[in-house]
Design an enzyme around this catalytic site. Structure first.
Site, PDB file in Angstrom:
ATOM      1  N   GLY A  14       0.808  -1.201   0.000  1.00 39.02           N
ATOM      2  CA  GLY A  14       0.000   0.000   0.000  1.00 39.02           C
ATOM      3  C   GLY A  14       0.847   1.259   0.000  1.00 39.02           C
ATOM      4  O   GLY A  14       2.078   1.210  -0.097  1.00 39.02           O
ATOM      5  N   ARG A  16       3.013   4.165   1.303  1.00 39.45           N
ATOM      6  CA  ARG A  16       3.958   4.291   2.404  1.00 39.45           C
ATOM      7  C   ARG A  16       4.145   2.977   3.144  1.00 39.45           C
ATOM      8  O   ARG A  16       4.364   2.957   4.353  1.00 39.45           O
ATOM      9  CB  ARG A  16       3.487   5.365   3.388  1.00 39.45           C
ATOM     10  CG  ARG A  16       3.459   6.770   2.823  1.00 39.45           C
ATOM     11  CD  ARG A  16       4.851   7.251   2.451  1.00 39.45           C
ATOM     12  NE  ARG A  16       4.872   8.674   2.134  1.00 39.45           N
ATOM     13  CZ  ARG A  16       5.930   9.314   1.669  1.00 39.45           C
ATOM     14  NH1 ARG A  16       7.029   8.641   1.439  1.00 39.45           N
ATOM     15  NH2 ARG A  16       5.894  10.596   1.407  1.00 39.45           N
ATOM     16  N   GLY A  18       6.561   0.811   2.424  1.00 35.20           N
ATOM     17  CA  GLY A  18       7.962   0.399   2.352  1.00 35.20           C
ATOM     18  C   GLY A  18       8.258  -0.518   1.188  1.00 35.20           C
ATOM     19  O   GLY A  18       9.331  -1.112   1.114  1.00 35.20           O
ATOM     20  N   THR A  38       7.659   5.180 -14.118  1.00 43.24           N
ATOM     21  CA  THR A  38       6.451   5.174 -14.952  1.00 43.24           C
ATOM     22  C   THR A  38       5.571   6.387 -14.737  1.00 43.24           C
ATOM     23  O   THR A  38       4.623   6.601 -15.497  1.00 43.24           O
ATOM     24  CB  THR A  38       5.621   3.911 -14.654  1.00 43.24           C
ATOM     25  OG1 THR A  38       5.213   3.935 -13.281  1.00 43.24           O
ATOM     26  CG2 THR A  38       6.444   2.659 -14.909  1.00 43.24           C
ATOM     27  N   HIS A  55      12.881   9.504  -3.763  1.00 45.75           N
ATOM     28  CA  HIS A  55      13.238   8.245  -4.421  1.00 45.75           C
ATOM     29  C   HIS A  55      14.573   8.386  -5.151  1.00 45.75           C
ATOM     30  O   HIS A  55      15.407   7.478  -5.124  1.00 45.75           O
ATOM     31  CB  HIS A  55      12.145   7.845  -5.410  1.00 45.75           C
ATOM     32  CG  HIS A  55      10.992   7.141  -4.779  1.00 45.75           C
ATOM     33  ND1 HIS A  55      10.792   5.788  -4.900  1.00 45.75           N
ATOM     34  CD2 HIS A  55       9.985   7.589  -3.980  1.00 45.75           C
ATOM     35  CE1 HIS A  55       9.705   5.437  -4.239  1.00 45.75           C
ATOM     36  NE2 HIS A  55       9.199   6.514  -3.676  1.00 45.75           N
ATOM     37  N   GLU A  67      12.481   6.670 -18.276  1.00 47.96           N
ATOM     38  CA  GLU A  67      11.080   7.009 -18.082  1.00 47.96           C
ATOM     39  C   GLU A  67      10.258   6.491 -19.256  1.00 47.96           C
ATOM     40  O   GLU A  67      10.584   6.756 -20.418  1.00 47.96           O
ATOM     41  CB  GLU A  67      10.906   8.516 -17.922  1.00 47.96           C
ATOM     42  CG  GLU A  67      11.627   9.090 -16.710  1.00 47.96           C
ATOM     43  CD  GLU A  67      11.409  10.579 -16.552  1.00 47.96           C
ATOM     44  OE1 GLU A  67      10.677  11.155 -17.400  1.00 47.96           O
ATOM     45  OE2 GLU A  67      11.954  11.165 -15.612  1.00 47.96           O
ATOM     46  N   ASP A  91       9.218   0.965 -11.026  1.00 44.52           N
ATOM     47  CA  ASP A  91       8.518   1.553  -9.882  1.00 44.52           C
ATOM     48  C   ASP A  91       7.719   2.770 -10.359  1.00 44.52           C
ATOM     49  O   ASP A  91       8.296   3.804 -10.675  1.00 44.52           O
ATOM     50  CB  ASP A  91       9.530   1.953  -8.821  1.00 44.52           C
ATOM     51  CG  ASP A  91       8.897   2.254  -7.475  1.00 44.52           C
ATOM     52  OD1 ASP A  91       7.663   2.150  -7.358  1.00 44.52           O
ATOM     53  OD2 ASP A  91       9.651   2.584  -6.543  1.00 44.52           O
TER      54      ASP A  91
END
Length: 613
Positions: A14, A16, A18, A38, A55, A67, A91
């Site tokens: 979900g 946050r 981790g 993405t 990130h 990208e 990610d």
């Protein structure tokens, strides 16, 4: 499927949860990673841009970012073309699904896009980790657009979960494997260490300091264990890592990171200080590191260092050309606070903690340690870091005095990064400034045979330690993990610290951000391993005094640089007006400010026009 029995992994979680940090830990050991972003849009959303920046700061410099943007087919094509020697981290799939549902692409066969991506994941030759939001546990959206996104993402997750070798669900930073198996959790005993108060060297030498031994607490009925590892793997009471807030050491741990703002801000501040000439030069690296680990732009110099000495022994070809009696002598000197390390530690005002590990086997013949001994050693190292933190130490210097550590570290570097052992294995020194090349060739053959032996074995962190690393590297790995958990910086400068850093990345990628390489030394093994870890040497003066001794030798210089950075004010020429509150002004450092001394004189007569600063 790769040698460690997985090729593609889907990481769910979900918001946050981790999941991104855990996914990054899975590929942390790769020499380079193609990071596929993405997400699209968000240029007008500061909070979203801040997330992206966070990130980006976590990624090593060796990673490249690509990208896919608004073209979902770009990701599918990228996976199809990726080679067997590549590692790809995507990610995350939420952005990819958003691009699939983009109204500008409609009408379109969205299910065909999902099927094509799943086929690419199933057929790719590369190592691939995909991150995706888990939407199955959330409420049903109240809008048609929200429901369409949730349905599409759920379908995508199902298709990719079926295609991937492994699937992990991350909740509150804790991974649970839904497909494929996790590594066994670590349960072990407290560390056995010998803290020593090192006297400042003088003539004549003071009497040996006392040695305190903290013994593990046994269970009422200990089970019999093999003699060669009984001291480390004997049945003991499992004690939680209370001081660090953790109860076990598992891959993908979410440990703290140094401040992402304080370090760069401190380096920028240096350009404004009242320093003559070009300033601190390469010592700025130490200032930035101290600022980040202390979360302040005006870091304080380290004053209470602890030298942790890890002694170990090996057998087989790894110790070819080694005088094991001389190694034992140096460990004994460290235990009494004498010898080279004792003298340097005394000059630096550091105390010493010495830990001896049990002998490791011959890496060319089989595993050098069993799983229970490795688990115990990891926890011992973690508790060494806890001991330093509880004693109020503000920096740890890692030192290794281990027979055969050069060959073991070379094997770890080769196994985790693909480096060529012959190019990185250090030469074998002999007394009198000579080198034993025959012994070096034996060590090369030993590493070669060990790498051939484990070619079909898993390459997880504990697997590497068990097969080729040994218990000294396991203790050092635990130390780095524990230091990161307690927010203590660690100075590394030799094969043991570099090998431990490479293994620790597979357990928690944050550990390398708490490590500093004070001096590059002369070993290619250390330089290449440090480059993989993203560690830049502060100094490059060619010291070759041995692990730990190099760092202790330059520690006073690092302290001086950090102290100057925090004490000096901003250069008067860069102040808009006297007392304008700039960084580093006396009101910040506590110094007196003389307005008369720094007042700019009025020009006399005509002159060139000026612009105020």
């Amino acid at each position: 499927m790769s040698e460690d029995r997985w090729n593609t992994v889907l990481v769910l979680g979900g918001i946050r949860s981790g999941k991104s940090g855990f996914a990054e830990s899975l590929v942390a050991g790769a020499t380079s990673v193609r990071y596929v972003a993405t997400a699209t849009g968000g240029e007008d959303d500061p909070e979203w841009l801040a997330r992206i920046e966070a990130h980006q700061r976590r990624r090593p410099q060796s990673w490249t970012t690509e990208e896919t943007g608004a073209d979902p087919a770009a990701l599918t094509e990228l996976l199809r073309q990726a080679g067997a020697d590549e590692t790809v981290l995507v990610d995350d799939l939420g952005g990819w699904v958003a691009a699939v549902l983009n109204p500008a692409r409609q009408p379109n066969d969205d299910e065909a896009d999902v099927a094509a991506l799943a086929a690419a994941v199933r057929e790719t030759a590369a190592r691939v980790v995909l991150v995706s939001p888990e939407v199955g546990l959330s409420l049903v959206p109240v809008t048609p657009v929200g429901r369409a996104f949730t349905d599409a993402l759920g379908t995508t997750n199902q298709s990719l979960a079926e295609a991937a070798d492994g699937v992990a669900l991350v909740v509150a930073g804790q991974p649970t494997w839904l497909k494929g198996g996790p590594l066994a959790p670590i349960k072990a005993a407290p560390a056995v260490s010998r803290p020593i108060a090192v006297p400042t060297p003088s003539t004549p030498a003071p009497p040996p300091p006392p040695v305190t031994v903290v013994a593990p607490e046994p269970e009422p009925e200990p089970a019999p264990v093999p003699a060669q590892v009984s001291a480390l793997s004997g049945a003991t009471m499992t004690l939680p890592l209370v001081a660090s807030g953790l109860t076990e050491i598992t891959p993908g741990m979410d440990l703290p990171l140094p401040s992402s703002d304080a370090g760069p801000d401190a380096r920028e501040r240096l350009s404004r200080l009242d320093l003559p000439g070009g300033g601190l030069g390469t010592l700025e690296e130490a200032v930035e590191f101290a600022a980040a680990t202390q979360d302040t732009v005006t870091p304080r110099a380290w004053t209470t260092a602890r030298l942790v000495v890890i002694g170990g022994r090996r057998s087989g070809g790894a110790i070819a050309g080694t005088d094991t009696a001389d190694v034992e002598r140096r460990i004994a000197e460290a235990e009494t606070g004498t010898g080279l390390l004792g003298r340097l530690a005394g000059q630096a005002g550091a105390d010493i903690s010495v830990l001896r590990t049990e002998p490791a086997g011959a890496m060319e013949d089989g595993p050098v340690a069993d799983e229970a001994a490795v688990e115990t050693a990891l926890r011992q190292g973690w508790q060494l870091a806890d001991g330093a933190a509880d004693a109020g130490r503000d920096v740890i210097v890692l030192a290794g005095i281990s027979a055969g550590i050069e060959a073991a570290a070379t094997a770890v570097l080769a196994a985790t990064t693909g480096a060529e052992p012959v190019a990185t294995l250090p030469r074998v020194p002999a007394p009198g400034g000579r080198f034993d090349d025959a012994a070096w060739m034996v060590r090369c053959a030993t590493v070669r045979d060990a790498m051939h032996r484990i070619r079909q074995e898993p390459r997880g962190a504990t697997d590497i330690l068990r097969e080729i690393g040994g218990l000294d590297i396991a203790v050092a790995t635990g130390l780095l993990l524990g230091a990161a958990a307690r927010r203590i910086p660690v100075l590394v400068d030799g094969p043991l610290g570099i090998a431990a850093g490479l293994v620790a990345r597979d357990l928690a990628s944050q550990t390398r951000h708490w490590c500093l390489l004070p001096e590059a030394g002369t070993l290619t093994l250390v330089k290449q391993g440090a480059d993989v870890l993203g560690l830049t040497a502060v100094l490059q003066i060619g010291l070759d005094l041995g692990e730990g001794a190099n760092a202790l030798s330059v520690l006073p210089v690092l302290r001086s640089a950090i102290g100057l950075a925090s004490a000096l004010p901003v250069h008067p020429a860069l102040l808009g007006e006297v007392g304008d509150g700039g960084l580093g002004l006396p009101e910040e450092t506590g110094d007196e400010f003389d307005a008369e001394e720094f007042a700019e004189p009025e020009p006399h007569g005509p002159g060139p026009a000026t612009t105020g600063v």
